[in-house]
Design a protein around this motif. Structure first.
Motif, PDB file in Angstrom:
ATOM      1  N   THR A 182      16.379  72.188  92.503  1.00 20.48           N
ATOM      2  CA  THR A 182      16.314  72.482  91.377  1.00 20.48           C
ATOM      3  C   THR A 182      17.388  73.565  91.001  1.00 20.48           C
ATOM      4  OG1 THR A 182      14.802  74.493  91.836  1.00 20.48           O
ATOM      5  CG2 THR A 182      13.851  72.182  91.371  1.00 20.48           C
ATOM      6  N   PRO A 183      17.974  73.343  89.637  1.00 21.59           N
ATOM      7  CA  PRO A 183      17.587  72.223  88.716  1.00 21.59           C
ATOM      8  C   PRO A 183      18.438  71.212  89.128  1.00 21.59           C
ATOM      9  CG  PRO A 183      19.133  73.521  87.809  1.00 21.59           C
ATOM     10  CD  PRO A 183      18.935  74.238  89.074  1.00 21.59           C
ATOM     11  N   LYS A 184      17.998  70.032  88.159  1.00 22.71           N
ATOM     12  CA  LYS A 184      18.634  68.818  88.389  1.00 22.71           C
ATOM     13  C   LYS A 184      20.045  68.719  87.562  1.00 22.71           C
ATOM     14  CE  LYS A 184      17.448  63.781  88.245  1.00 22.71           C
ATOM     15  NZ  LYS A 184      17.532  63.482  89.660  1.00 22.71           N
ATOM     16  N   TYR A 185      20.062  69.187  86.557  1.00 24.70           N
ATOM     17  CA  TYR A 185      20.932  69.423  85.492  1.00 24.70           C
ATOM     18  C   TYR A 185      21.295  70.799  85.317  1.00 24.70           C
ATOM     19  CZ  TYR A 185      20.285  64.480  84.883  1.00 24.70           C
ATOM     20  OH  TYR A 185      20.203  62.926  85.153  1.00 24.70           O
ATOM     21  N   LEU A 186      22.495  71.273  85.059  1.00 27.12           N
ATOM     22  CA  LEU A 186      22.908  72.768  84.884  1.00 27.12           C
ATOM     23  C   LEU A 186      24.189  72.645  84.032  1.00 27.12           C
ATOM     24  CD1 LEU A 186      21.936  75.526  85.424  1.00 27.12           C
ATOM     25  CD2 LEU A 186      23.119  75.535  87.589  1.00 27.12           C
ATOM     26  N   TRP A 217      24.846  72.343 102.360  1.00 30.69           N
ATOM     27  CA  TRP A 217      25.475  72.146 100.886  1.00 30.69           C
ATOM     28  C   TRP A 217      26.535  71.452 100.911  1.00 30.69           C
ATOM     29  CZ3 TRP A 217      22.795  72.474  96.985  1.00 30.69           C
ATOM     30  CH2 TRP A 217      21.674  73.190  96.760  1.00 30.69           C
ATOM     31  N   TYR A 218      26.644  70.208 100.095  1.00 28.68           N
ATOM     32  CA  TYR A 218      27.722  69.634  99.763  1.00 28.68           C
ATOM     33  C   TYR A 218      28.336  69.521  98.349  1.00 28.68           C
ATOM     34  CZ  TYR A 218      27.219  67.186 104.358  1.00 28.68           C
ATOM     35  OH  TYR A 218      27.064  66.909 105.642  1.00 28.68           O
ATOM     36  N   LYS A 219      29.542  69.366  98.070  1.00 27.63           N
ATOM     37  CA  LYS A 219      29.938  69.096  96.727  1.00 27.63           C
ATOM     38  C   LYS A 219      30.594  67.804  96.543  1.00 27.63           C
ATOM     39  CE  LYS A 219      33.194  71.090  93.396  1.00 27.63           C
ATOM     40  NZ  LYS A 219      34.436  71.961  92.976  1.00 27.63           N
ATOM     41  N   GLN A 220      29.999  66.819  95.581  1.00 28.90           N
ATOM     42  CA  GLN A 220      30.547  65.679  95.431  1.00 28.90           C
ATOM     43  C   GLN A 220      31.446  65.671  93.999  1.00 28.90           C
ATOM     44  OE1 GLN A 220      28.181  62.167  94.558  1.00 28.90           O
ATOM     45  NE2 GLN A 220      29.068  61.180  96.138  1.00 28.90           N
ATOM     46  N   ASP A 221      32.633  65.418  94.115  1.00 27.83           N
ATOM     47  CA  ASP A 221      33.556  65.334  92.950  1.00 27.83           C
ATOM     48  C   ASP A 221      33.366  64.203  92.185  1.00 27.83           C
ATOM     49  OD1 ASP A 221      36.655  65.121  94.809  1.00 27.83           O
ATOM     50  OD2 ASP A 221      35.359  63.589  94.196  1.00 27.83           O
ATOM     51  N   SER A 222      34.102  64.011  91.230  1.00 28.33           N
ATOM     52  CA  SER A 222      33.994  62.900  90.132  1.00 28.33           C
ATOM     53  C   SER A 222      34.495  61.488  90.729  1.00 28.33           C
ATOM     54  CB  SER A 222      35.123  63.154  88.809  1.00 28.33           C
ATOM     55  OG  SER A 222      36.255  63.473  89.303  1.00 28.33           O
ATOM     56  N   ALA A 224      30.742  69.406  89.169  1.00 30.80           N
ATOM     57  CA  ALA A 224      30.356  68.424  90.346  1.00 30.80           C
ATOM     58  C   ALA A 224      29.171  68.076  90.310  1.00 30.80           C
ATOM     59  CB  ALA A 224      31.052  69.021  91.577  1.00 30.80           C
ATOM     60  N   VAL A 225      28.642  67.211  91.355  1.00 35.90           N
ATOM     61  CA  VAL A 225      27.191  67.309  91.805  1.00 35.90           C
ATOM     62  C   VAL A 225      27.332  67.894  93.021  1.00 35.90           C
ATOM     63  CG1 VAL A 225      25.527  65.781  92.270  1.00 35.90           C
ATOM     64  CG2 VAL A 225      27.179  64.956  90.558  1.00 35.90           C
ATOM     65  N   TYR A 226      26.204  68.713  93.167  1.00 36.13           N
ATOM     66  CA  TYR A 226      25.910  69.470  94.627  1.00 36.13           C
ATOM     67  C   TYR A 226      24.782  69.091  95.175  1.00 36.13           C
ATOM     68  CZ  TYR A 226      29.427  72.793  92.832  1.00 36.13           C
ATOM     69  OH  TYR A 226      30.757  73.327  92.309  1.00 36.13           O
ATOM     70  N   PHE A 227      24.887  68.690  96.293  1.00 36.24           N
ATOM     71  CA  PHE A 227      23.819  68.017  97.149  1.00 36.24           C
ATOM     72  C   PHE A 227      23.363  69.030  98.388  1.00 36.24           C
ATOM     73  CE2 PHE A 227      23.161  63.849  95.112  1.00 36.24           C
ATOM     74  CZ  PHE A 227      24.358  63.494  94.895  1.00 36.24           C
ATOM     75  N   CYS A 228      22.020  69.080  98.426  1.00 31.58           N
ATOM     76  CA  CYS A 228      21.515  69.862  99.576  1.00 31.58           C
ATOM     77  C   CYS A 228      21.051  68.792 100.457  1.00 31.58           C
ATOM     78  CB  CYS A 228      20.485  70.733  99.080  1.00 31.58           C
ATOM     79  SG  CYS A 228      19.327  71.440 100.370  1.00 31.58           S
ATOM     80  N   ALA A 229      21.197  69.088 101.845  1.00 29.70           N
ATOM     81  CA  ALA A 229      20.675  67.996 102.949  1.00 29.70           C
ATOM     82  C   ALA A 229      20.297  68.874 104.122  1.00 29.70           C
ATOM     83  CB  ALA A 229      21.760  67.202 103.418  1.00 29.70           C
ATOM     84  N   SER A 230      19.290  68.136 104.729  1.00 34.17           N
ATOM     85  CA  SER A 230      18.875  68.857 105.937  1.00 34.17           C
ATOM     86  C   SER A 230      18.945  67.930 107.246  1.00 34.17           C
ATOM     87  CB  SER A 230      17.293  69.361 105.887  1.00 34.17           C
ATOM     88  OG  SER A 230      16.309  68.180 105.720  1.00 34.17           O
ATOM     89  N   GLN A 234      20.966  62.991 108.233  1.00 30.73           N
ATOM     90  CA  GLN A 234      20.859  64.040 107.415  1.00 30.73           C
ATOM     91  C   GLN A 234      19.831  63.340 106.224  1.00 30.73           C
ATOM     92  OE1 GLN A 234      24.829  65.026 106.124  1.00 30.73           O
ATOM     93  NE2 GLN A 234      24.465  67.299 106.892  1.00 30.73           N
ATOM     94  N   HIS A 235      19.127  64.164 105.687  1.00 33.67           N
ATOM     95  CA  HIS A 235      18.463  63.738 104.493  1.00 33.67           C
ATOM     96  C   HIS A 235      18.640  64.661 103.134  1.00 33.67           C
ATOM     97  CE1 HIS A 235      14.894  61.683 106.731  1.00 33.67           C
ATOM     98  NE2 HIS A 235      15.509  62.384 107.674  1.00 33.67           N
ATOM     99  N   PHE A 236      18.975  63.719 102.260  1.00 29.99           N
ATOM    100  CA  PHE A 236      19.658  64.450 100.973  1.00 29.99           C
ATOM    101  C   PHE A 236      18.470  64.762  99.900  1.00 29.99           C
ATOM    102  CE2 PHE A 236      24.124  64.638 101.903  1.00 29.99           C
ATOM    103  CZ  PHE A 236      24.240  63.896 102.805  1.00 29.99           C
ATOM    104  N   GLY A 237      18.741  65.659  99.260  1.00 29.59           N
ATOM    105  CA  GLY A 237      18.364  65.959  97.537  1.00 29.59           C
ATOM    106  C   GLY A 237      19.107  64.885  96.821  1.00 29.59           C
ATOM    107  N   ASP A 238      18.409  64.905  95.770  1.00 31.53           N
ATOM    108  CA  ASP A 238      18.837  64.132  94.567  1.00 31.53           C
ATOM    109  C   ASP A 238      20.033  64.735  93.833  1.00 31.53           C
ATOM    110  OD1 ASP A 238      15.556  62.735  93.560  1.00 31.53           O
ATOM    111  OD2 ASP A 238      16.924  62.005  95.099  1.00 31.53           O
ATOM    112  N   GLY A 239      20.285  65.708  94.067  1.00 25.08           N
ATOM    113  CA  GLY A 239      21.513  66.320  93.672  1.00 25.08           C
ATOM    114  C   GLY A 239      21.532  67.313  92.483  1.00 25.08           C
ATOM    115  N   THR A 240      22.356  68.178  92.176  1.00 22.47           N
ATOM    116  CA  THR A 240      22.372  69.312  90.904  1.00 22.47           C
ATOM    117  C   THR A 240      23.655  68.741  90.243  1.00 22.47           C
ATOM    118  OG1 THR A 240      20.833  70.831  91.728  1.00 22.47           O
ATOM    119  CG2 THR A 240      22.367  71.616  90.169  1.00 22.47           C
ATOM    120  N   ARG A 241      23.487  68.373  89.046  1.00 23.77           N
ATOM    121  CA  ARG A 241      24.941  68.279  88.304  1.00 23.77           C
ATOM    122  C   ARG A 241      25.089  69.122  87.516  1.00 23.77           C
ATOM    123  NH1 ARG A 241      21.785  64.370  90.190  1.00 23.77           N
ATOM    124  NH2 ARG A 241      22.744  62.160  90.350  1.00 23.77           N
TER     125      ARG A 241
END
Lengths: 114, 112
Positions: free
Chosen positions: B7-11, B34-39, B87-93, B101-108
């Motif tokens: 959370t949040p999904k969008y920022l 924590w991962y960062k996914q660029d465009s 960017a989109v930031y992904f959390c994983a565990s 790894q299991h990923f969250g849906d990302g925070t844009r």
């Protein structure tokens, strides 16, 4: 150090045709290998994994991959694709011991055409 | 029941602001990322914690500070946001061994 190469950034294919997405890796230690799929606006989901044993692994949604140690490859295949397979596909590796660091390839965009 | 939730999904925020992203996993995993996914969809690891201990710290500006209050939570605080942080930031565990790894849906995150 490890690295993962996905040579094809985009792969267009017609519906019901077979597809292969290529993945090559480099590592001085033994690794686990994974394929993930990312649908638009979603996180990554595991398709399949190779840990040990049989080099042909089957995953979800009809995908399979073959581990080739001599060629350091882990190509992903599907005999007949559907429109719903349109997504980004990521290959990843992780050393079997020591670090918890996963290394991802740059992704391959699979576009299935009607 | 969501395994990894962010959370949040969008920022959407202005340059120079400070913001936080929260992540929680209910899988009982010991390690979070924590991962960062660029465009261009390139996925770059930023940080990893194992049982609340920092184990991976990639070359990330020190404006980014992770915090793990317990092994089920890993938050990311970003100071003085810049345009390049969009960017989109992904959390994983993940767990030990060959567990993927299991990923969250990302925070844009969008910086105006």
């Amino acid at each position: 150090a490890q690295s993962v190469t996905q040579l094809d950034s985009q792969v267009p294919v017609f519906e019901e045709a077979p597809v292969e997405l290529r993945c090559n890796y480099s590592s001085s230690v033994s690794v686990y290998l994974f394929w993930y799929v990312q649908y638009p606006n979603q996180g990554l989901q595991l398709l399949l994994k190779y840990l040990s044993g049989s080099t042909l692994v089957k995953g979800i949604n009809g995908f399979e991959a073959e581990f080739n140690k001599s060629q350091t490859s882990f190509h992903l295949r599907k005999p007949s694709v559907h429109i719903s397979d349109t997504a980004e596909y990521f290959c990843a590796v992780r050393p079997t011991s020591g670090t918890y660091k996963y290394i991802f390839g740059t992704g391959t965009r699979l576009k299935v055409l009607a | 029941d969501t395994a990894v939730s962010q959370t949040p999904k969008y920022l959407v925020t202005q340059m120079g602001n400070d913001k936080s992203i929260k992540c929680e996993q209910n899988l009982g995993h010991d390690t979070m990322y924590w991962y960062k996914q660029d465009s261009k969809k390139f996925l770059k690891i930023m940080f990893s914690y194992n049982n609340k201990e920092l184990i991976i710290n990639e070359t990330v500006p020190n404006r980014f500070s992770p915090k793990s209050p317990d092994k089920a939570h890993l938050n990311l605080h970003i100071n003085s946001l810049e345009l390049g942080d969009s960017a989109v930031y992904f959390c994983a565990s993940s767990q030990k061994g060959g567990e993927p790894q299991h990923f969250g849906d990302g925070t844009r995150l969008s910086i105006l």
